[in-house]
Design a protein around this motif. Structure first.
Motif, PDB file in Angstrom:
ATOM      1  N   TRP A  81       0.859  -1.188   0.000  1.00 19.14           N
ATOM      2  CA  TRP A  81       0.000   0.000   0.000  1.00 19.14           C
ATOM      3  C   TRP A  81       0.894   1.237   0.000  1.00 19.14           C
ATOM      4  N   PRO A  82       1.179   1.814  -1.145  1.00 14.70           N
ATOM      5  CA  PRO A  82       2.122   2.931  -1.203  1.00 14.70           C
ATOM      6  C   PRO A  82       1.530   4.272  -0.784  1.00 14.70           C
ATOM      7  N   VAL A  83       0.205   4.381  -0.664  1.00 17.54           N
ATOM      8  CA  VAL A  83      -0.435   5.645  -0.290  1.00 17.54           C
ATOM      9  C   VAL A  83      -0.741   5.632   1.201  1.00 17.54           C
ATOM     10  N   ASP A  84      -0.120   6.541   1.932  1.00 13.95           N
ATOM     11  CA  ASP A  84      -0.321   6.638   3.374  1.00 13.95           C
ATOM     12  C   ASP A  84      -1.754   7.086   3.665  1.00 13.95           C
ATOM     13  N   ASN A  85      -2.315   6.601   4.761  1.00 14.39           N
ATOM     14  CA  ASN A  85      -3.679   6.996   5.127  1.00 14.39           C
ATOM     15  C   ASN A  85      -3.712   7.957   6.314  1.00 14.39           C
ATOM     16  N   GLU A  86      -2.565   8.540   6.687  1.00 16.75           N
ATOM     17  CA  GLU A  86      -2.556   9.478   7.822  1.00 16.75           C
ATOM     18  C   GLU A  86      -3.508  10.650   7.573  1.00 16.75           C
ATOM     19  N   HIS A  87      -3.584  11.074   6.315  1.00 13.85           N
ATOM     20  CA  HIS A  87      -4.486  12.170   5.951  1.00 13.85           C
ATOM     21  C   HIS A  87      -5.539  11.607   4.995  1.00 13.85           C
ATOM     22  N   ALA A  88      -6.727  11.357   5.502  1.00  7.79           N
ATOM     23  CA  ALA A  88      -7.833  10.849   4.692  1.00  7.79           C
ATOM     24  C   ALA A  88      -8.625  12.033   4.148  1.00  7.79           C
ATOM     25  N   SER A  89      -8.609  12.207   2.830  1.00  6.74           N
ATOM     26  CA  SER A  89      -9.316  13.344   2.234  1.00  6.74           C
ATOM     27  C   SER A  89     -10.392  12.839   1.279  1.00  6.74           C
ATOM     28  N   PHE A  90     -11.560  13.506   1.309  1.00  9.86           N
ATOM     29  CA  PHE A  90     -12.739  13.044   0.585  1.00  9.86           C
ATOM     30  C   PHE A  90     -13.303  14.161  -0.291  1.00  9.86           C
ATOM     31  N   THR A  91     -13.869  13.782  -1.449  1.00  6.90           N
ATOM     32  CA  THR A  91     -14.595  14.726  -2.287  1.00  6.90           C
ATOM     33  C   THR A  91     -15.813  14.019  -2.884  1.00  6.90           C
ATOM     34  N   ALA A  92     -16.924  14.760  -2.988  1.00  6.41           N
ATOM     35  CA  ALA A  92     -18.154  14.190  -3.549  1.00  6.41           C
ATOM     36  C   ALA A  92     -19.073  15.320  -3.966  1.00  6.41           C
ATOM     37  N   GLY A  93     -19.908  15.041  -4.975  1.00 11.36           N
ATOM     38  CA  GLY A  93     -20.864  16.021  -5.469  1.00 11.36           C
ATOM     39  C   GLY A  93     -22.294  15.612  -5.177  1.00 11.36           C
ATOM     40  N   LYS A  94     -23.229  16.358  -5.748  1.00  4.07           N
ATOM     41  CA  LYS A  94     -24.649  16.160  -5.465  1.00  4.07           C
ATOM     42  C   LYS A  94     -25.193  14.827  -5.982  1.00  4.07           C
ATOM     43  N   LEU A  95     -24.464  14.164  -6.885  1.00 10.51           N
ATOM     44  CA  LEU A  95     -24.946  12.874  -7.363  1.00 10.51           C
ATOM     45  C   LEU A  95     -24.965  11.830  -6.259  1.00 10.51           C
ATOM     46  N   PHE A  96     -24.296  12.112  -5.127  1.00 15.80           N
ATOM     47  CA  PHE A  96     -24.322  11.210  -3.981  1.00 15.80           C
ATOM     48  C   PHE A  96     -25.367  11.627  -2.955  1.00 15.80           C
ATOM     49  N   SER A  97     -26.189  12.606  -3.298  1.00 17.57           N
ATOM     50  CA  SER A  97     -27.248  13.063  -2.410  1.00 17.57           C
ATOM     51  C   SER A  97     -28.548  12.329  -2.727  1.00 17.57           C
ATOM     52  N   PRO A  98     -29.296  11.892  -1.724  1.00 15.00           N
ATOM     53  CA  PRO A  98     -30.562  11.190  -1.976  1.00 15.00           C
ATOM     54  C   PRO A  98     -31.761  12.124  -2.084  1.00 15.00           C
ATOM     55  N   TRP A  99     -31.554  13.422  -1.860  1.00 14.06           N
ATOM     56  CA  TRP A  99     -32.695  14.329  -1.775  1.00 14.06           C
ATOM     57  C   TRP A  99     -33.233  14.671  -3.167  1.00 14.06           C
ATOM     58  N   PRO A 100     -34.540  14.756  -3.322  1.00 14.76           N
ATOM     59  CA  PRO A 100     -35.139  15.041  -4.637  1.00 14.76           C
ATOM     60  C   PRO A 100     -34.664  16.347  -5.261  1.00 14.76           C
ATOM     61  N   LYS A 101     -34.385  17.371  -4.441  1.00 16.63           N
ATOM     62  CA  LYS A 101     -33.958  18.654  -5.002  1.00 16.63           C
ATOM     63  C   LYS A 101     -32.576  18.572  -5.637  1.00 16.63           C
ATOM     64  N   ASP A 102     -31.844  17.479  -5.368  1.00 20.61           N
ATOM     65  CA  ASP A 102     -30.516  17.297  -5.947  1.00 20.61           C
ATOM     66  C   ASP A 102     -30.511  16.262  -7.069  1.00 20.61           C
ATOM     67  N   ALA A 103     -31.681  15.860  -7.534  1.00 19.17           N
ATOM     68  CA  ALA A 103     -31.778  14.841  -8.582  1.00 19.17           C
ATOM     69  C   ALA A 103     -31.147  15.346  -9.881  1.00 19.17           C
ATOM     70  N   PRO A 104     -30.709  14.441 -10.757  1.00 22.97           N
ATOM     71  CA  PRO A 104     -30.057  14.847 -12.010  1.00 22.97           C
ATOM     72  C   PRO A 104     -30.809  15.895 -12.825  1.00 22.97           C
ATOM     73  N   PRO A 105     -32.153  15.830 -12.976  1.00 21.40           N
ATOM     74  CA  PRO A 105     -32.828  16.891 -13.741  1.00 21.40           C
ATOM     75  C   PRO A 105     -32.624  18.279 -13.144  1.00 21.40           C
ATOM     76  N   LYS A 106     -32.620  18.373 -11.808  1.00 20.58           N
ATOM     77  CA  LYS A 106     -32.392  19.663 -11.158  1.00 20.58           C
ATOM     78  C   LYS A 106     -30.974  20.158 -11.426  1.00 20.58           C
ATOM     79  N   GLN A 107     -30.013  19.253 -11.354  1.00 18.31           N
ATOM     80  CA  GLN A 107     -28.620  19.638 -11.600  1.00 18.31           C
ATOM     81  C   GLN A 107     -28.408  20.044 -13.057  1.00 18.31           C
ATOM     82  N   ALA A 108     -29.041  19.325 -13.982  1.00 15.44           N
ATOM     83  CA  ALA A 108     -28.896  19.666 -15.398  1.00 15.44           C
ATOM     84  C   ALA A 108     -29.446  21.054 -15.677  1.00 15.44           C
ATOM     85  N   ALA A 109     -30.582  21.392 -15.073  1.00 15.10           N
ATOM     86  CA  ALA A 109     -31.160  22.722 -15.267  1.00 15.10           C
ATOM     87  C   ALA A 109     -30.237  23.801 -14.717  1.00 15.10           C
TER      88      ALA A 109
END
Length: 672
Positions: free
Chosen positions: A333-361
């Motif tokens: 495992w060449p990548v150290d895990n001392e610093h765990a960094s995360f990124t994510a967008g609205k496609l990981f949100s379950p809420w209806p206001k963040d659904a793909p049609p809303k994002q496309a608009a």
């Protein structure tokens, strides 16, 4: 005397945490599975080896939930001194009242431990909460003394990109220095990103192991690293030449990059329950440079049966779970895990206001607007925005696309504004026509020469501002608003000139003092509260933000929203002045930022005029102009050519509150 259970943060939240009424859209028992993407960051709190956690994610996804759960977990099961940092002092009190207070009140195991439940004391205030074995202190990032006052084991930094630069250095560095005596220290940083190269949270994310999330395709089982531009598609109408003529964002859906099948909303929600996190930071091992994401794509396109297993090892227990990058040659495992960094967008949100049609608009609304595109990238994709303004533009290339139109005012113009730059011996004016989507036409550039301390020079400036311009059909236009620079040696002269013409929307302006690359609004959103009627003060405009927008629009290469048209009569010197300001990267107190600066000896009056002309448009919008409606009204009302020029329209009438049609129709319009 029973020792506390050794469980993970999501398990603690599922078993003990309660949601307060009024603190969010839901109340009652907490369920991590509601936003499954939050489980990975929460598990990293108890992951062996992790000391730093960074969340660079979109808005309203998991940032505050992580902070609240970490606070509750440590108060209940692992008591320690905790420092929670907000950008400003008023944000500290707001977070305490709206988040920490309801969390403690709604969760019985916390309510029994924190402070005095009946009366407020020194152990239970808005900014300090005491509990057996530790405390929670809430401070603002602008006070170095608060950051360095006490030793702490856990530091929680919220909205890091909004932290001010202090004389004693970076707030995160100051806070983390107080953890020196704790071997099990934990530093958590959360924020939505801002501008690439300037964003503090982006720097922190890139310094970590760069974890990205994937989900299983409901149709083929392929792991998709959901990202808007890679996975979201919608129906479009095309012309015979293959050009898109219409978008249908309501048809937007996530498409698997492997099988191409679109997902229904139910399939999307089911896929979110399979969310897993992967280390994606490139590394060097066994004499080779490796990029896990590139290797993964090569494996699944090459037909590898399990491309995930070919790149990562699933390392999991009751208290941690992550796919760790594995070197294909040595298996380490060449990548150290001392610093765990995360990124994510609205496609990981379950809420209806963040659904793909809303994002496309939202994307289609922001596609050609540099300012809205920043917001879309930051709040929807959870990614830092890369300024197009920084790309190299050449005056010769811009001049080569100059145009010629049939009359002084091209079709499509709805309103004209003027930007004026004041010098000791002249006033330079640009007349700009604006249409739908802030598409612009540089109608004329006029230099009024003369001593600007003399009234006769300003009389000639006024003659220009009253000048009537005609469209090909004879329709007249006059300047709807003007912004005149009041800096330099002629401040009082500009004040007198503008004050006498406020009814015509002639404003004296001054550039905002924007320290450390800050971006003030192009037009102020609130009026000063300390202004007396007998005094006159200029309008403070955000020049950095205006130049960001203007330079990005100069880079647009096809007519439409935001595009800048220029007449063929403009010489090469004008383009050179437009490009004179340079976007410079600077570093102050360890923080990187960009700001616009003009090299010494270079003229930039044309750029300043465009900034002030754009500010004048924003001023009109601030006072009620709907540019798109105005453009539609002007184009729809006057279709047939007019044989002779119409009479000059009267200027703005402060009494009537509208634009007076010189043709005598009695209707209000934003044309002249």
């Amino acid at each position: 005397m029973t020792p506390p259970p050794r469980i993970s943060v999501p398990d603690w939240a599922d078993n003990f945490r309660k949601l307060a009424k009024g603190a969010g859209s839901t109340s009652g028992k907490w369920r991590t599975s509601m936003v499954e993407a939050a489980r990975g960051p929460m598990l990293s709190v108890t992951e062996p080896g992790v000391h730093i956690i960074t969340l660079m994610v979109c808005t309203q996804l998991m940032k505050t939930a992580l902070i609240e759960s970490v606070v509750g977990y440590h108060i209940h099961l692992d008591p320690a001194p905790i420092l929670l940092v907000q950008p400003k002092d008023d944000a500290v009190e707001g977070f305490s009242k709206e988040r920490i207070g309801p969390l403690i009140k709604a969760t019985p195991v916390l309510r029994a431990l924190v402070g005095n439940r009946k009366t407020r004391s020194a152990e239970d205030t808005l900014t300090f909460k005491s509990f057996p074995g530790g405390f929670l202190a809430l401070v603002g990032a602008g006070s170095p003394d608060n950051l360095a006052r006490r030793p702490v084991m856990v530091t929680l930094y919220d909205e890091t990109d909004k932290y001010p630069v202090t004389r004693e250095g970076d707030a995160i560095a100051l806070g983390d220095e107080r953890q020196a005596t704790f071997p099990r220290y934990l530093s958590i940083r959360t924020c939505s990103p801002t501008i690439s190269g300037e964003s503090r949270i982006e720097d922190s994310y890139l310094d970590g192991d760069q974890r990205q999330a994937s989900v299983d395709c409901p149709h083929c089982g392929h792991r998709n690293f959901l990202e808007f531009f890679r996975n979201v598609e919608w129906d479009k109408d095309y012309s015979e030449a293959g050009v898109v003529v219409a978008h249908h964002p309501k048809t937007a859906a996530i498409h698997c990059e492997a099988c191409g099948v679109p997902w229904s909303q139910g399939e999307h929600l089911a896929a979110l329950q399979t969310t897993r996190w992967h280390q994606t930071k490139p590394y060097h091992c066994c004499g080779q440079h490796r990029d896990p994401m590139v290797d993964f794509e090569a494996h699944w396109k090459g037909g590898t049966a399990d491309p995930v297993a070919a790149v990562w090892d699933w390392w999991a227990s009751d208290r941690h779970a992550v796919y760790r990058a594995r070197c294909p040659d040595c298996g380490k495992w060449p990548v150290d895990n001392e610093h765990a960094s995360f990124t994510a967008g609205k496609l990981f949100s379950p809420w209806p206001k963040d659904a793909p049609p809303k994002q496309a608009a939202k994307f289609l609304a922001a596609e050609n607007d540099p300012d809205l595109r920043v917001v879309f990238d930051n709040t929807q994709r959870g990614r830092p925005h890369k300024r197009q303004a920084s790309k190299d533009l050449r005056a010769e290339v811009l001049a080569a696309r100059a145009e010629n139109w049939a009359a002084a005012v091209p079709d499509g113009v709805a309103v004209i504004t003027v930007g004026g730059d004041t010098q000791d011996d002249r006033v330079e004016l640009e007349f700009i026509g604006w249409g739908r989507g802030e598409e612009s036409w540089s109608i004329a550039y006029v230099v009024v020469e003369g001593d600007t301390s003399k009234d006769e020079t300003w009389d000639r400036v006024d003659e220009q501002l009253l000048r009537v311009w005609h469209r090909a059909d004879g329709r007249p236009f006059t300047a709807a608003a003007a912004c005149i620079d009041s800096g330099g040696h002629r401040t009082q002269e500009v004040y007198r000139f503008a004050k006498a013409r406020l009814g015509r929307h002639v404003w004296a302006v001054k550039g905002a003092s924007e320290q450390a690359g800050k971006r003030a609004p192009v037009w102020p959103t609130v009026k000063p509260t300390n202004r007396k009627k007998a005094q006159y003060r200029p309008t403070i405009v955000g020049t950095n933000a205006a130049k960001d927008t203007i330079r990005a629009r100069l880079g647009l290469d096809s007519p439409g929203a935001g595009y800048m048209h220029v007449h063929q009569s403009r010489d090469i010197g004008w383009y050179e002045q437009m490009l004179a300001p340079k976007l410079l990267l600077k570093i102050k107190a360890g923080r990187r930022f960009t700001t616009w600066d003009t090299p010494k000896g270079k003229a930039d009056e044309a750029s300043d005029c465009r900034v002030y002309g754009y500010a004048a448009l924003q001023g009109l919008i601030h006072f009620g102009l709907d540019l798109d409606d105005a453009a539609a009204a002007v184009l729809d009302r006057f279709v047939a050519p007019i044989a002779t020029p119409a009479a000059e329209p009267e200027p703005w009438s402060g009494e009537s509150g509208g634009w007076i049609d010189g043709g005598g129709s009695g209707e209000s319009w934003f044309g002249g």
